[in-house]
Design an enzyme around this catalytic site. Sequence first.
Site, PDB file in Angstrom:
ATOM      1  N   SER A   1      22.133  -7.803   8.806  1.00 27.18           N
ATOM      2  CA  SER A   1      20.692  -7.859   8.979  1.00 27.18           C
ATOM      3  C   SER A   1      20.337  -8.582  10.280  1.00 27.18           C
ATOM      4  CB  SER A   1      20.063  -8.528   7.752  1.00 27.18           C
ATOM      5  OG  SER A   1      18.668  -8.401   7.744  1.00 27.18           O
TER       6      SER A   1
ATOM      7  N   ASP B   1      18.951   2.263   4.124  1.00 24.01           N
ATOM      8  CA  ASP B   1      18.639   0.889   4.518  1.00 24.01           C
ATOM      9  C   ASP B   1      17.475   0.874   5.511  1.00 24.01           C
ATOM     10  OD1 ASP B   1      18.580  -1.714   5.402  1.00 24.01           O
ATOM     11  OD2 ASP B   1      20.735  -1.888   5.707  1.00 24.01           O
TER      12      ASP B   1
ATOM     13  N   HIS C   1      19.391  -2.287   1.551  1.00 21.80           N
ATOM     14  CA  HIS C   1      19.797  -3.277   2.553  1.00 21.80           C
ATOM     15  C   HIS C   1      20.688  -4.358   1.969  1.00 21.80           C
ATOM     16  CE1 HIS C   1      19.504  -5.457   6.293  1.00 21.80           C
ATOM     17  NE2 HIS C   1      18.950  -6.513   5.714  1.00 21.80           N
TER      18      HIS C   1
END
Length: 377
Positions: free
Chosen positions: A207, A271, A364
């Site tokens: 991320s 995602d 995610h």
Amino acid sequence: MAIPERGTATFISTIGHIDGRINLEAEQRGIELEPGSKSLMDLCMMASKLAYENAAVINNVVNIHWKMHFVDFYNCWNESTIIICWAEYQKERSTQVFIFCDKPRDANLIVISFRGTEPFDADDWITDFDYSWFEIPNIGKVHMGFLEAMGLGNRSNVSSFQELLQATKTDVFPAMAETSAYFVVRSKLRSLLEEHRNAKFMVTGHSLGGALAILFPTVLLFHEEELVLQRLLGVHTFGQPRVGNRELGGYVESKLQQPTPRYYRMVYCNDLVPRLPYDDKTFLYKHFGVCLYYDSFFVQQKVDEEPNPNYFGLWYLIPEYLTAVWELARGVVMGMAYGKEYKESWEGIMMRIIGLAIPGLSAHAPPNYVNSIRLGT
């Protein structure tokens, strides 16, 4: 009942509760030091997931479970939290990174792992959704929020970006540069490479951590740290947002992807975060590097860009919701299908239920990336 204390080895983050796995898949076979290899990808993803924890937890996992060597944990200032100039700060530091080696002496591998977006940290999500950028001459435009997270400037004083980039290039530091993630990691990395003459280093993150992972060697390139970059084994990121424009991508690829690729960017299915900031006629953000895309069945494809790169369009909406339903059903039976280590926690199942409303959010989560590496074809 004992209540765990924040900062201790028994205090586990939200990410740790969503996916409690800590062991490496390649513990018995060893790590293949080849960018893109399955064992190295697994190590990097587990390190990226571990970066969400506190120093005590990280130390325990690296030293006891992985039988490697924990070097240090750094809790650095995010310059977007600075109040005025370079003197007054908020009480909270929000950029975390840790470093470890494969062994305490004569190491072969040094790993730098940046912490990613915490699920319930509004500042982290604001950084991911930010669209502002700063142009570095002859290199390209870089996401301003990520530069701030590296401690390399503050948008309230835009000239601070250029001043800090130049200052850290010449090793003449303003006082606050010494609290920046970039400075402390570069300084420690130099000493580790001097100590471990045969070692190469990896940079990784999930991320927001993935964005910082590729930004770190990018700034090393700007600073002409050739001796350090000669020892770069690779950069592996997971669910990483875009960090700059096409010019930046071309600059980094010309340095890091020749003669063989060293930068691999992994994307799982729908995602949401890798589709941010938008790559369109208005914002012009571009991904670069080698993209390893995994669909919801963990089938890998090597592509230039993930499908539906900007995460919009009604023609994608129905498939995204159907996939979210499939991922929830699969999550319930993962333990029975693949073994108890793949059994999803109730927190993980709750995340998948949330995914029924926002499909790209549950996609995610780190379990998808760990499973893609270990079960992927």
